[in-house]
Design a protein around this motif. Sequence first.
Motif, PDB file in Angstrom:
ATOM      1  N   ARG A 120       0.827  -1.214   0.000  1.00  0.00           N
ATOM      2  CA  ARG A 120       0.000   0.000   0.000  1.00  0.00           C
ATOM      3  C   ARG A 120       0.857   1.258   0.000  1.00  0.00           C
ATOM      4  O   ARG A 120       0.560   2.214  -0.711  1.00  0.00           O
ATOM      5  CB  ARG A 120      -0.929   0.013   1.203  1.00  0.00           C
ATOM      6  CG  ARG A 120      -2.082  -0.935   1.079  1.00  0.00           C
ATOM      7  CD  ARG A 120      -2.962  -0.870   2.292  1.00  0.00           C
ATOM      8  NE  ARG A 120      -4.036  -1.837   2.211  1.00  0.00           N
ATOM      9  CZ  ARG A 120      -4.812  -2.162   3.213  1.00  0.00           C
ATOM     10  NH1 ARG A 120      -4.644  -1.585   4.403  1.00  0.00           N
ATOM     11  NH2 ARG A 120      -5.762  -3.052   3.062  1.00  0.00           N
ATOM     12  N   SER A 121       1.923   1.255   0.794  1.00  0.00           N
ATOM     13  CA  SER A 121       2.776   2.450   0.824  1.00  0.00           C
ATOM     14  C   SER A 121       3.536   2.616  -0.504  1.00  0.00           C
ATOM     15  O   SER A 121       3.741   3.736  -0.967  1.00  0.00           O
ATOM     16  CB  SER A 121       3.756   2.379   1.998  1.00  0.00           C
ATOM     17  OG  SER A 121       4.683   1.350   1.811  1.00  0.00           O
ATOM     18  N   LYS A 123       2.389   1.730  -3.379  1.00  0.00           N
ATOM     19  CA  LYS A 123       1.382   2.214  -4.329  1.00  0.00           C
ATOM     20  C   LYS A 123       1.130   3.705  -4.152  1.00  0.00           C
ATOM     21  O   LYS A 123       0.974   4.431  -5.128  1.00  0.00           O
ATOM     22  CB  LYS A 123       0.085   1.425  -4.083  1.00  0.00           C
ATOM     23  CG  LYS A 123      -0.716   1.171  -5.290  1.00  0.00           C
ATOM     24  CD  LYS A 123      -1.911   0.296  -4.920  1.00  0.00           C
ATOM     25  CE  LYS A 123      -2.429  -0.361  -6.160  1.00  0.00           C
ATOM     26  NZ  LYS A 123      -3.599  -1.179  -5.888  1.00  0.00           N
ATOM     27  N   ARG A 124       1.104   4.172  -2.891  1.00  0.00           N
ATOM     28  CA  ARG A 124       0.934   5.600  -2.642  1.00  0.00           C
ATOM     29  C   ARG A 124       2.116   6.406  -3.165  1.00  0.00           C
ATOM     30  O   ARG A 124       1.945   7.478  -3.720  1.00  0.00           O
ATOM     31  CB  ARG A 124       0.763   5.844  -1.136  1.00  0.00           C
ATOM     32  CG  ARG A 124      -0.600   5.555  -0.634  1.00  0.00           C
ATOM     33  CD  ARG A 124      -0.761   6.008   0.800  1.00  0.00           C
ATOM     34  NE  ARG A 124      -1.679   5.113   1.468  1.00  0.00           N
ATOM     35  CZ  ARG A 124      -1.497   4.533   2.629  1.00  0.00           C
ATOM     36  NH1 ARG A 124      -0.393   4.784   3.304  1.00  0.00           N
ATOM     37  NH2 ARG A 124      -2.382   3.740   3.139  1.00  0.00           N
ATOM     38  N   ARG A 125       3.319   5.885  -2.960  1.00  0.00           N
ATOM     39  CA  ARG A 125       4.513   6.584  -3.444  1.00  0.00           C
ATOM     40  C   ARG A 125       4.542   6.630  -4.965  1.00  0.00           C
ATOM     41  O   ARG A 125       5.023   7.582  -5.552  1.00  0.00           O
ATOM     42  CB  ARG A 125       5.770   5.898  -2.921  1.00  0.00           C
ATOM     43  CG  ARG A 125       6.143   6.342  -1.528  1.00  0.00           C
ATOM     44  CD  ARG A 125       7.471   5.781  -1.109  1.00  0.00           C
ATOM     45  NE  ARG A 125       7.162   4.684  -0.204  1.00  0.00           N
ATOM     46  CZ  ARG A 125       7.695   3.482  -0.237  1.00  0.00           C
ATOM     47  NH1 ARG A 125       8.611   3.199  -1.117  1.00  0.00           N
ATOM     48  NH2 ARG A 125       7.343   2.558   0.599  1.00  0.00           N
ATOM     49  N   GLN A 126       4.017   5.627  -5.594  1.00  0.00           N
ATOM     50  CA  GLN A 126       4.001   5.574  -7.041  1.00  0.00           C
ATOM     51  C   GLN A 126       3.028   6.620  -7.611  1.00  0.00           C
ATOM     52  O   GLN A 126       3.293   7.198  -8.652  1.00  0.00           O
ATOM     53  CB  GLN A 126       3.591   4.192  -7.501  1.00  0.00           C
ATOM     54  CG  GLN A 126       3.676   3.970  -8.987  1.00  0.00           C
ATOM     55  CD  GLN A 126       3.247   2.584  -9.370  1.00  0.00           C
ATOM     56  OE1 GLN A 126       2.561   1.895  -8.603  1.00  0.00           O
ATOM     57  NE2 GLN A 126       3.647   2.153 -10.542  1.00  0.00           N
ATOM     58  N   HIS A 127       1.948   6.899  -6.916  1.00  0.00           N
ATOM     59  CA  HIS A 127       0.961   7.869  -7.393  1.00  0.00           C
ATOM     60  C   HIS A 127       1.394   9.300  -7.113  1.00  0.00           C
ATOM     61  O   HIS A 127       0.824  10.232  -7.678  1.00  0.00           O
ATOM     62  CB  HIS A 127      -0.393   7.610  -6.754  1.00  0.00           C
ATOM     63  CG  HIS A 127      -1.058   6.358  -7.280  1.00  0.00           C
ATOM     64  ND1 HIS A 127      -1.451   6.231  -8.580  1.00  0.00           N
ATOM     65  CD2 HIS A 127      -1.374   5.188  -6.667  1.00  0.00           C
ATOM     66  CE1 HIS A 127      -1.989   5.049  -8.759  1.00  0.00           C
ATOM     67  NE2 HIS A 127      -1.955   4.389  -7.606  1.00  0.00           N
ATOM     68  N   LEU A 128       2.354   9.512  -6.262  1.00  0.00           N
ATOM     69  CA  LEU A 128       2.795  10.873  -5.943  1.00  0.00           C
ATOM     70  C   LEU A 128       3.716  11.412  -6.956  1.00  0.00           C
ATOM     71  O   LEU A 128       4.204  11.427  -7.838  1.00  0.00           O
ATOM     72  CB  LEU A 128       3.489  10.925  -4.593  1.00  0.00           C
ATOM     73  CG  LEU A 128       2.590  10.665  -3.403  1.00  0.00           C
ATOM     74  CD1 LEU A 128       3.436  10.697  -2.134  1.00  0.00           C
ATOM     75  CD2 LEU A 128       1.486  11.701  -3.299  1.00  0.00           C
TER      76      LEU A 128
END
Length: 128
Positions: A120-121, A123-128
Amino acid sequence: MRIKGWGGMVCCFVLFIVVCVSLHLKGQAIFNIPDVPELGLLLFAVPGAVASYFSRHRRLSAPLLGAILALPFCLVMMHLWQMPLRSVWQQLAWLFSGVFWCALGALCFLFFRSLLRFHRSAKRRQHL
């Protein structure tokens, strides 16, 4: 210990006894066969994983303590219900291996939980 910490321990205590009784009743006929592996011991991982899910802060120690507290009850039930096919030492070894698998189930739950958090983290870093 807080009230919230008792949930995982009680859950593991009850589930450990349920698994022990179900394996003991089902496995009476196969206990004395020499080359049959005890694959039923893997079921003891389920109480550990479930109790680790319900424990809030002590995700490993609460399931382990619940399983250890269930040992005397399981040993007494194994002796009271039917004629024991094993010696007391063999039954204790079998129960302690159940505690091992219970702790391993809690560790597997923690491992998969950390993998999910990492995913999950990432994935969040990838969207930023």
